[in-house]
Design an enzyme around this catalytic site. Structure first.
Site, PDB file in Angstrom:
ATOM      1  N   GLY A   1      18.829   4.923  17.146  1.00 39.05           N
ATOM      2  CA  GLY A   1      19.840   4.027  17.691  1.00 39.05           C
ATOM      3  C   GLY A   1      19.878   2.734  16.917  1.00 39.05           C
ATOM      4  O   GLY A   1      19.045   2.487  16.042  1.00 39.05           O
ATOM      5  N   HIS A   2      20.847   1.904  17.235  1.00 44.16           N
ATOM      6  CA  HIS A   2      20.955   0.574  16.662  1.00 44.16           C
ATOM      7  C   HIS A   2      21.375  -0.394  17.753  1.00 44.16           C
ATOM      8  O   HIS A   2      21.669  -0.004  18.885  1.00 44.16           O
ATOM      9  CB  HIS A   2      21.935   0.556  15.494  1.00 44.16           C
ATOM     10  CG  HIS A   2      21.296   0.901  14.178  1.00 44.16           C
ATOM     11  ND1 HIS A   2      20.313   0.134  13.601  1.00 44.16           N
ATOM     12  CD2 HIS A   2      21.500   1.956  13.322  1.00 44.16           C
ATOM     13  CE1 HIS A   2      19.943   0.679  12.460  1.00 44.16           C
ATOM     14  NE2 HIS A   2      20.639   1.783  12.265  1.00 44.16           N
TER      15      HIS A   2
ATOM     16  N   ASP B   1      18.995  -6.844  18.844  1.00 40.05           N
ATOM     17  CA  ASP B   1      17.866  -6.847  17.911  1.00 40.05           C
ATOM     18  C   ASP B   1      17.070  -8.141  17.932  1.00 40.05           C
ATOM     19  O   ASP B   1      15.844  -8.121  18.064  1.00 40.05           O
ATOM     20  CB  ASP B   1      18.366  -6.629  16.477  1.00 40.05           C
ATOM     21  CG  ASP B   1      18.662  -5.162  16.176  1.00 40.05           C
ATOM     22  OD1 ASP B   1      18.447  -4.318  17.063  1.00 40.05           O
ATOM     23  OD2 ASP B   1      19.120  -4.877  15.054  1.00 40.05           O
TER      24      ASP B   1
ATOM     25  N   LEU C   1       0.829  -1.200   0.000  1.00 39.56           N
ATOM     26  CA  LEU C   1       0.000   0.000   0.000  1.00 39.56           C
ATOM     27  C   LEU C   1       0.866   1.253   0.000  1.00 39.56           C
ATOM     28  O   LEU C   1       1.965   1.255   0.544  1.00 39.56           O
ATOM     29  CB  LEU C   1      -0.896   0.037   1.242  1.00 39.56           C
ATOM     30  CG  LEU C   1      -1.803  -1.161   1.532  1.00 39.56           C
ATOM     31  CD1 LEU C   1      -2.473  -0.977   2.889  1.00 39.56           C
ATOM     32  CD2 LEU C   1      -2.832  -1.326   0.435  1.00 39.56           C
TER      33      LEU C   1
ATOM     34  N   TYR D   1      21.759  -0.040  21.969  1.00 43.26           N
ATOM     35  CA  TYR D   1      20.775  -0.553  22.920  1.00 43.26           C
ATOM     36  C   TYR D   1      21.401  -1.476  23.961  1.00 43.26           C
ATOM     37  O   TYR D   1      21.031  -1.444  25.143  1.00 43.26           O
ATOM     38  CB  TYR D   1      19.649  -1.296  22.173  1.00 43.26           C
ATOM     39  CG  TYR D   1      19.007  -0.483  21.076  1.00 43.26           C
ATOM     40  CD1 TYR D   1      18.717   0.866  21.254  1.00 43.26           C
ATOM     41  CD2 TYR D   1      18.693  -1.058  19.851  1.00 43.26           C
ATOM     42  CE1 TYR D   1      18.142   1.616  20.236  1.00 43.26           C
ATOM     43  CE2 TYR D   1      18.109  -0.321  18.833  1.00 43.26           C
ATOM     44  CZ  TYR D   1      17.844   1.018  19.028  1.00 43.26           C
ATOM     45  OH  TYR D   1      17.281   1.747  18.015  1.00 43.26           O
TER      46      TYR D   1
END
Length: 376
Positions: free
Chosen positions: A126-127, A157, A60, A131
Protein backbone atom coordinates in the site's frame (compact mmCIF):
# COMPACT_ATOMS: atom_id res chain seq x y z
CA UNK A 1 25.85 17.20 18.68
CA UNK A 2 23.28 19.15 20.65
CA UNK A 3 19.60 18.93 21.43
CA UNK A 4 17.42 17.19 24.04
CA UNK A 5 18.15 13.71 22.64
CA UNK A 6 21.92 14.09 22.82
CA UNK A 7 23.48 10.83 24.05
CA UNK A 8 20.81 8.53 22.59
CA UNK A 9 21.86 6.16 19.81
CA UNK A 10 19.35 4.93 17.24
CA UNK A 11 19.86 2.28 14.55
CA UNK A 12 17.87 2.97 11.37
CA UNK A 13 17.27 0.27 8.79
CA UNK A 14 17.32 2.22 5.51
CA UNK A 15 13.91 2.64 3.91
CA UNK A 16 11.67 5.22 2.26
CA UNK A 17 9.00 7.63 3.48
CA UNK A 18 8.00 7.69 7.13
CA UNK A 19 10.96 5.77 8.58
CA UNK A 20 13.57 8.23 7.30
CA UNK A 21 11.37 11.16 8.37
CA UNK A 22 11.19 9.72 11.89
CA UNK A 23 14.98 9.34 11.96
CA UNK A 24 15.42 12.91 10.70
CA UNK A 25 13.26 14.24 13.53
CA UNK A 26 15.27 12.33 16.12
CA UNK A 27 18.57 13.42 14.53
CA UNK A 28 17.44 17.06 14.52
CA UNK A 29 16.95 16.80 18.27
CA UNK A 30 20.46 15.46 18.86
CA UNK A 31 20.15 11.67 18.69
CA UNK A 32 23.00 9.81 17.01
CA UNK A 33 21.45 7.99 14.06
CA UNK A 34 23.37 5.09 12.53
CA UNK A 35 21.70 4.09 9.29
CA UNK A 36 22.18 0.59 7.93
CA UNK A 37 22.31 1.27 4.20
CA UNK A 38 22.29 -1.33 1.47
CA UNK A 39 25.58 -1.74 -0.34
CA UNK A 40 23.49 -2.10 -3.51
CA UNK A 41 20.44 0.07 -2.73
CA UNK A 42 18.32 -0.60 -5.85
CA UNK A 43 14.88 1.02 -5.64
CA UNK A 44 15.56 2.44 -2.20
CA UNK A 45 18.20 4.70 -3.71
CA UNK A 46 21.18 6.05 -1.87
CA UNK A 47 19.80 8.75 0.38
CA UNK A 48 21.24 12.19 -0.15
CA UNK A 49 18.05 14.27 0.23
CA UNK A 50 16.96 16.70 2.95
CA UNK A 51 15.07 13.98 4.78
CA UNK A 52 18.31 11.95 5.04
CA UNK A 53 20.18 14.57 7.04
CA UNK A 54 21.94 13.88 10.30
CA UNK A 55 22.92 10.22 9.83
CA UNK A 56 26.09 8.24 10.13
CA UNK A 57 25.94 5.60 7.43
CA UNK A 58 27.27 2.06 7.26
CA UNK A 59 26.68 0.22 3.98
CA UNK A 60 26.33 -3.57 4.10
CA UNK A 61 25.33 -6.39 1.81
CA UNK A 62 22.88 -7.94 4.26
CA UNK A 63 22.70 -11.14 2.17
CA UNK A 64 26.35 -11.87 2.90
CA UNK A 65 27.42 -13.97 5.88
CA UNK A 66 28.51 -11.74 8.71
CA UNK A 67 26.31 -8.74 7.89
CA UNK A 68 23.61 -9.61 10.42
CA UNK A 69 26.24 -10.09 13.13
CA UNK A 70 27.47 -6.54 12.44
CA UNK A 71 23.96 -5.15 12.85
CA UNK A 72 23.40 -7.07 16.08
CA UNK A 73 26.67 -5.76 17.50
CA UNK A 74 25.57 -2.22 16.68
CA UNK A 75 22.14 -2.86 18.22
CA UNK A 76 23.74 -4.13 21.43
CA UNK A 77 24.90 -0.60 22.27
CA UNK A 78 21.89 1.28 20.87
CA UNK A 79 18.89 2.79 22.63
CA UNK A 80 16.38 2.33 19.81
CA UNK A 81 15.89 0.82 16.36
CA UNK A 82 13.75 1.95 13.42
CA UNK A 83 12.60 -0.50 10.75
CA UNK A 84 9.97 -0.09 8.05
CA UNK A 85 9.69 -3.50 6.38
CA UNK A 86 6.53 -5.54 5.95
CA UNK A 87 5.66 -7.69 8.99
CA UNK A 88 7.94 -10.72 9.22
CA UNK A 89 10.86 -9.42 7.13
CA UNK A 90 13.07 -8.49 10.07
CA UNK A 91 12.32 -11.87 11.65
CA UNK A 92 13.42 -13.66 8.46
CA UNK A 93 16.64 -11.66 8.46
CA UNK A 94 17.34 -12.79 12.01
CA UNK A 95 16.74 -9.29 13.40
CA UNK A 96 13.28 -9.66 14.94
CA UNK A 97 12.41 -8.09 18.30
CA UNK A 98 13.10 -11.22 20.35
CA UNK A 99 16.60 -11.64 18.91
CA UNK A 100 17.49 -7.96 19.20
CA UNK A 101 16.09 -7.57 22.70
CA UNK A 102 18.01 -10.63 23.90
CA UNK A 103 21.12 -8.72 22.88
CA UNK A 104 19.80 -5.48 24.38
CA UNK A 105 16.89 -5.77 26.85
CA UNK A 106 16.48 -1.97 27.02
CA UNK A 107 16.05 -1.58 23.26
CA UNK A 108 13.07 0.43 21.99
CA UNK A 109 12.17 -1.45 18.81
CA UNK A 110 10.28 0.91 16.48
CA UNK A 111 8.28 -0.72 13.69
CA UNK A 112 6.84 1.42 10.89
CA UNK A 113 4.22 -0.05 8.56
CA UNK A 114 1.20 1.13 6.63
CA UNK A 115 -1.43 -1.18 8.09
CA UNK A 116 0.24 -2.34 11.33
CA UNK A 117 1.79 -5.58 12.51
CA UNK A 118 -1.60 -7.32 12.69
CA UNK A 119 -4.98 -7.24 11.00
CA UNK A 120 -6.36 -8.50 7.66
CA UNK A 121 -4.37 -5.96 5.64
CA UNK A 122 -1.08 -6.23 7.52
CA UNK A 123 0.78 -8.08 4.74
CA UNK A 124 -0.70 -6.17 1.78
CA UNK A 125 1.24 -3.57 -0.15
CA UNK A 126 0.00 0.00 0.00
CA UNK A 127 0.88 3.67 -0.05
CA UNK A 128 -0.14 6.84 1.76
CA UNK A 129 -3.35 7.29 -0.25
CA UNK A 130 -4.48 3.78 0.72
CA UNK A 131 -3.65 4.07 4.40
CA UNK A 132 -5.61 7.28 4.91
CA UNK A 133 -8.53 5.86 2.88
CA UNK A 134 -9.67 3.57 5.69
CA UNK A 135 -9.61 6.29 8.36
CA UNK A 136 -12.26 8.57 6.88
CA UNK A 137 -9.68 11.33 6.30
CA UNK A 138 -9.35 10.96 2.53
CA UNK A 139 -13.11 10.95 1.96
CA UNK A 140 -13.31 14.39 3.59
CA UNK A 141 -10.82 16.01 1.19
CA UNK A 142 -11.63 17.58 -2.14
CA UNK A 143 -14.61 18.88 -4.08
CA UNK A 144 -18.19 17.72 -3.54
CA UNK A 145 -18.75 16.84 -7.22
CA UNK A 146 -15.47 14.94 -7.79
CA UNK A 147 -13.60 11.99 -6.28
CA UNK A 148 -11.71 12.69 -3.05
CA UNK A 149 -8.47 14.61 -3.63
CA UNK A 150 -5.30 12.81 -2.45
CA UNK A 151 -3.30 15.24 -0.32
CA UNK A 152 0.47 15.43 -0.22
CA UNK A 153 1.76 12.56 1.90
CA UNK A 154 1.83 14.79 4.95
CA UNK A 155 -1.30 13.32 6.55
CA UNK A 156 -0.37 9.65 6.23
CA UNK A 157 3.31 8.85 5.73
CA UNK A 158 4.85 11.80 7.52
CA UNK A 159 2.25 12.87 10.12
CA UNK A 160 0.39 9.66 10.89
CA UNK A 161 3.50 7.55 10.29
CA UNK A 162 6.93 9.08 10.84
CA UNK A 163 5.92 11.67 13.41
CA UNK A 164 3.88 9.17 15.43
CA UNK A 165 6.79 6.71 15.41
CA UNK A 166 9.16 9.43 16.61
CA UNK A 167 6.69 10.26 19.38
CA UNK A 168 6.40 6.57 20.28
CA UNK A 169 10.16 6.10 20.40
CA UNK A 170 10.65 9.11 22.65
CA UNK A 171 7.85 7.85 24.92
CA UNK A 172 9.55 4.44 24.99
CA UNK A 173 12.93 5.96 25.85
CA UNK A 174 11.35 7.97 28.66
CA UNK A 175 9.67 4.88 30.12
CA UNK A 176 12.82 2.77 29.74
CA UNK A 177 14.76 5.33 31.78
CA UNK A 178 12.56 4.31 34.72
CA UNK A 179 11.90 0.62 34.09
CA UNK A 180 15.19 -0.29 32.38
CA UNK A 181 13.15 -2.41 29.97
CA UNK A 182 12.63 -2.05 26.25
CA UNK A 183 9.48 -2.59 24.25
CA UNK A 184 8.14 -2.80 20.68
CA UNK A 185 6.48 0.24 19.09
CA UNK A 186 3.90 -0.86 16.50
CA UNK A 187 3.38 2.36 14.52
CA UNK A 188 0.88 2.04 11.65
CA UNK A 189 0.26 4.91 9.27
CA UNK A 190 -3.45 4.10 9.23
CA UNK A 191 -3.57 4.19 13.04
CA UNK A 192 -1.73 7.49 13.17
CA UNK A 193 -3.88 9.12 10.50
CA UNK A 194 -6.96 8.12 12.50
CA UNK A 195 -5.43 9.74 15.58
CA UNK A 196 -4.80 12.94 13.62
CA UNK A 197 -8.50 12.94 12.71
CA UNK A 198 -9.63 12.88 16.37
CA UNK A 199 -11.06 16.40 16.24
CA UNK A 200 -13.26 15.47 13.28
CA UNK A 201 -14.65 12.43 15.05
CA UNK A 202 -15.40 14.78 17.93
CA UNK A 203 -17.34 17.09 15.58
CA UNK A 204 -19.24 14.11 14.16
CA UNK A 205 -20.30 13.12 17.67
CA UNK A 206 -21.79 16.56 18.28
CA UNK A 207 -23.47 16.89 14.88
CA UNK A 208 -21.01 19.51 13.61
CA UNK A 209 -19.60 17.49 10.71
CA UNK A 210 -21.25 15.72 7.80
CA UNK A 211 -19.76 13.12 5.44
CA UNK A 212 -20.51 15.15 2.31
CA UNK A 213 -17.44 16.99 1.07
CA UNK A 214 -17.54 20.78 0.86
CA UNK A 215 -20.45 21.09 3.23
CA UNK A 216 -18.53 21.82 6.45
CA UNK A 217 -16.70 24.80 7.89
CA UNK A 218 -13.17 23.44 7.42
CA UNK A 219 -13.44 21.50 4.15
CA UNK A 220 -14.12 24.34 1.72
CA UNK A 221 -17.84 24.40 2.31
CA UNK A 222 -17.92 27.79 4.03
CA UNK A 223 -17.11 31.03 2.23
CA UNK A 224 -14.99 32.33 5.10
CA UNK A 225 -12.50 29.44 5.25
CA UNK A 226 -10.64 28.61 2.06
CA UNK A 227 -8.54 29.86 -0.83
CA UNK A 228 -9.32 32.42 -3.52
CA UNK A 229 -7.68 33.36 -6.80
CA UNK A 230 -6.37 36.87 -7.42
CA UNK A 231 -6.07 39.15 -10.43
CA UNK A 232 -2.50 37.97 -11.12
CA UNK A 233 -3.34 34.24 -11.04
CA UNK A 234 -1.92 33.76 -7.55
CA UNK A 235 -3.90 32.77 -4.46
CA UNK A 236 -4.69 33.86 -0.92
CA UNK A 237 -6.22 32.05 2.04
CA UNK A 238 -8.72 33.26 4.61
CA UNK A 239 -9.86 31.62 7.82
CA UNK A 240 -12.16 34.19 9.37
CA UNK A 241 -14.19 31.78 11.49
CA UNK A 242 -14.77 33.79 14.65
CA UNK A 243 -17.42 36.52 14.27
CA UNK A 244 -15.03 39.35 15.21
CA UNK A 245 -12.49 38.19 12.63
CA UNK A 246 -15.19 37.76 10.01
CA UNK A 247 -16.47 41.28 10.67
CA UNK A 248 -12.96 42.67 10.31
CA UNK A 249 -12.57 40.88 6.96
CA UNK A 250 -15.77 42.49 5.69
CA UNK A 251 -14.74 45.90 7.01
CA UNK A 252 -11.24 45.84 5.51
CA UNK A 253 -12.55 44.58 2.17
CA UNK A 254 -15.32 47.22 2.28
CA UNK A 255 -17.98 44.55 1.82
CA UNK A 256 -21.37 46.05 2.71
CA UNK A 257 -23.52 43.47 0.92
CA UNK A 258 -26.24 42.52 3.48
CA UNK A 259 -26.08 38.86 2.39
CA UNK A 260 -22.72 38.57 4.16
CA UNK A 261 -24.20 39.49 7.55
CA UNK A 262 -25.68 36.01 8.08
CA UNK A 263 -22.32 34.24 8.39
CA UNK A 264 -23.58 30.86 9.59
CA UNK A 265 -26.49 30.38 7.19
CA UNK A 266 -25.15 27.34 5.35
CA UNK A 267 -27.75 27.68 2.60
CA UNK A 268 -26.09 30.97 1.68
CA UNK A 269 -22.51 29.68 1.65
CA UNK A 270 -22.37 28.75 -2.08
CA UNK A 271 -23.71 32.17 -3.12
CA UNK A 272 -21.39 34.04 -0.76
CA UNK A 273 -18.44 32.03 -1.99
CA UNK A 274 -19.22 33.04 -5.58
CA UNK A 275 -19.35 36.67 -4.50
CA UNK A 276 -16.01 36.40 -2.71
CA UNK A 277 -14.49 34.78 -5.79
CA UNK A 278 -15.38 37.88 -7.79
CA UNK A 279 -14.16 40.23 -5.06
CA UNK A 280 -10.72 38.63 -4.71
CA UNK A 281 -10.26 38.67 -8.48
CA UNK A 282 -10.27 42.47 -8.40
CA UNK A 283 -6.77 42.77 -6.86
CA UNK A 284 -3.40 41.07 -7.16
CA UNK A 285 -2.09 38.90 -4.35
CA UNK A 286 0.36 41.64 -3.38
CA UNK A 287 -2.44 44.17 -3.17
CA UNK A 288 -4.47 41.87 -0.92
CA UNK A 289 -1.37 41.39 1.25
CA UNK A 290 -0.98 45.15 1.59
CA UNK A 291 -4.59 45.35 2.78
CA UNK A 292 -4.98 42.26 4.97
CA UNK A 293 -1.65 40.75 5.92
CA UNK A 294 -0.86 40.90 9.63
CA UNK A 295 -4.44 41.75 10.63
CA UNK A 296 -6.89 39.64 12.64
CA UNK A 297 -8.85 38.88 9.47
CA UNK A 298 -6.99 35.54 9.44
CA UNK A 299 -5.32 36.00 6.07
CA UNK A 300 -2.18 34.72 4.36
CA UNK A 301 -0.80 34.54 0.83
CA UNK A 302 -0.65 31.03 -0.63
CA UNK A 303 3.05 30.51 -1.40
CA UNK A 304 4.82 27.82 -3.34
CA UNK A 305 7.82 26.08 -1.76
CA UNK A 306 10.36 28.43 -3.33
CA UNK A 307 8.42 31.54 -2.33
CA UNK A 308 8.17 30.26 1.24
CA UNK A 309 11.97 30.34 1.63
CA UNK A 310 12.17 34.13 1.21
CA UNK A 311 8.88 35.07 2.91
CA UNK A 312 9.72 37.74 5.56
CA UNK A 313 8.08 35.95 8.49
CA UNK A 314 9.96 32.74 7.68
CA UNK A 315 13.22 34.64 7.21
CA UNK A 316 12.82 36.42 10.55
CA UNK A 317 12.16 33.13 12.37
CA UNK A 318 14.83 31.26 10.38
CA UNK A 319 12.32 28.63 9.34
CA UNK A 320 14.69 27.59 6.55
CA UNK A 321 18.46 27.36 6.53
CA UNK A 322 21.13 26.83 3.92
CA UNK A 323 23.09 23.69 4.69
CA UNK A 324 26.07 23.25 2.37
CA UNK A 325 24.19 24.79 -0.53
CA UNK A 326 20.92 22.93 0.12
CA UNK A 327 17.91 24.71 1.64
CA UNK A 328 16.50 22.76 4.61
CA UNK A 329 13.50 23.40 6.81
CA UNK A 330 15.06 24.07 10.22
CA UNK A 331 14.66 21.73 13.16
CA UNK A 332 11.39 22.13 15.02
CA UNK A 333 9.91 22.59 17.55
CA UNK A 334 12.14 25.29 19.09
CA UNK A 335 13.82 24.33 22.36
CA UNK A 336 14.88 27.22 24.63
CA UNK A 337 17.79 25.48 26.39
CA UNK A 338 18.69 22.47 24.22
CA UNK A 339 17.89 23.54 20.67
CA UNK A 340 17.88 21.05 17.84
CA UNK A 341 19.70 21.53 14.56
CA UNK A 342 19.29 20.43 10.95
CA UNK A 343 22.50 18.51 10.31
CA UNK A 344 24.40 17.81 7.13
CA UNK A 345 23.67 15.08 4.59
CA UNK A 346 26.30 12.31 4.56
CA UNK A 347 27.02 9.91 1.73
CA UNK A 348 25.88 6.31 1.95
CA UNK A 349 28.55 4.20 3.62
CA UNK A 350 30.65 7.25 4.52
CA UNK A 351 31.41 5.97 8.03
CA UNK A 352 31.34 2.22 7.50
CA UNK A 353 34.86 1.51 8.74
CA UNK A 354 34.71 4.06 11.57
CA UNK A 355 31.50 2.53 12.90
CA UNK A 356 32.92 -0.99 12.66
CA UNK A 357 35.96 0.03 14.67
CA UNK A 358 33.72 1.72 17.27
CA UNK A 359 31.75 -1.53 17.52
CA UNK A 360 34.94 -3.42 18.36
CA UNK A 361 35.92 -4.86 14.99
CA UNK A 362 39.69 -5.12 14.45
CA UNK A 363 41.46 -3.96 11.31
CA UNK A 364 41.93 -7.60 10.32
CA UNK A 365 38.18 -8.26 10.69
CA UNK A 366 37.33 -5.16 8.66
CA UNK A 367 39.70 -6.27 5.90
CA UNK A 368 38.06 -9.71 5.89
CA UNK A 369 34.57 -8.15 5.63
CA UNK A 370 35.75 -6.03 2.73
CA UNK A 371 37.26 -9.03 0.95
CA UNK A 372 34.09 -11.10 1.38
CA UNK A 373 31.92 -8.29 0.00
CA UNK A 374 29.96 -7.56 3.19
CA UNK A 375 31.22 -3.97 3.03
CA UNK A 376 32.34 -1.94 0.05
Amino acid sequence: MQGPLKGFKVIEMAGIGPGPFCAMMLADMGAEIIRIDRLHPGFLGGGGTVIDRGRRSIALDIKKTGAIDIILRLIKNADALIEGFRPGVMERLGLGPEVCMQKNPRLIYGRMTGWGQSGPLSHAAGHDVNYISITGALNAMGYADRPPMPPLHLVGDLGGGGMMLAYGIVCGLLEASRSHQGQVIDAAISDGAATLASAYFGMISTGKWTARRQSNVLDGGSHFYGCYGCLDGKFVSIGSIEPQFYKLLLDLCKIDDPDFQDQWNQNQWPLLKEKLVRIFLTKTREEWCDLLEGTDACFAPVLDFEEAISYPHNVERQVFENNNGVVHPAASPRMSRTPGKARSINQVGSETEALLHEAGFTETEVASLRKSGVIG
